[in-house]
Design a protein around this motif. Sequence first.
Motif, short mmCIF file in Angstrom:
data_model
loop_
_atom_site.label_atom_id
_atom_site.label_comp_id
_atom_site.label_asym_id
_atom_site.label_seq_id
_atom_site.Cartn_x
_atom_site.Cartn_y
_atom_site.Cartn_z
N GLU A 61 -3.84 -1.97 3.63
CA GLU A 61 -2.93 -2.12 2.73
C GLU A 61 -1.95 -1.12 2.83
O GLU A 61 -2.21 0.09 2.74
CB GLU A 61 -3.54 -2.29 0.99
CG GLU A 61 -4.39 -3.55 1.11
CD GLU A 61 -4.86 -3.71 -0.35
OE1 GLU A 61 -4.61 -3.02 -1.21
OE2 GLU A 61 -6.00 -4.44 -0.42
N VAL A 62 -0.71 -1.27 2.52
CA VAL A 62 0.26 -0.21 2.51
C VAL A 62 1.01 -0.03 0.99
O VAL A 62 1.40 -1.16 0.76
CB VAL A 62 1.50 -0.41 3.63
CG1 VAL A 62 2.52 0.71 3.48
CG2 VAL A 62 1.00 -0.42 5.09
N SER A 63 0.86 1.02 0.60
CA SER A 63 1.38 1.36 -1.05
C SER A 63 2.24 2.64 -0.82
O SER A 63 2.03 3.29 -0.02
CB SER A 63 0.26 1.65 -2.03
OG SER A 63 -0.40 2.75 -1.54
N GLU A 64 3.19 2.72 -1.53
CA GLU A 64 4.17 3.72 -1.89
C GLU A 64 3.79 4.63 -2.96
O GLU A 64 3.34 4.27 -3.81
CB GLU A 64 5.59 3.13 -2.19
CG GLU A 64 5.85 1.95 -0.95
CD GLU A 64 7.06 2.38 -0.23
OE1 GLU A 64 7.74 3.34 -0.51
OE2 GLU A 64 7.35 1.75 0.95
N SER A 81 6.26 -0.53 7.10
CA SER A 81 6.16 -2.01 6.26
C SER A 81 5.77 -2.72 7.46
O SER A 81 5.96 -2.88 8.47
CB SER A 81 7.77 -2.49 6.44
OG SER A 81 7.81 -3.69 5.72
#
Length: 65
Positions: free
Chosen positions: A62-65, A2
């Motif tokens: 950008e962090v994505s799950e 996060s």
Amino acid sequence: ISPDKENGARLIKKIKDHILGKDIGEAERYIQNLPEINKVRIKSWPAWALTIPNVPDNIKIEVSE
């Protein structure tokens, strides 16, 4: 990861510091080899740019799950 939490922010700073000015392929390999990362994709603009910017503020993660 996060980016809003301390550990996430620290990891993003570590990644940015390590990939500054590197070839895009080399940067992808470095990031992909981190244990916290499942998959990486680097997009550059302009499309003909072959390296990561030398200024950390010009890198967006950008962090994505």
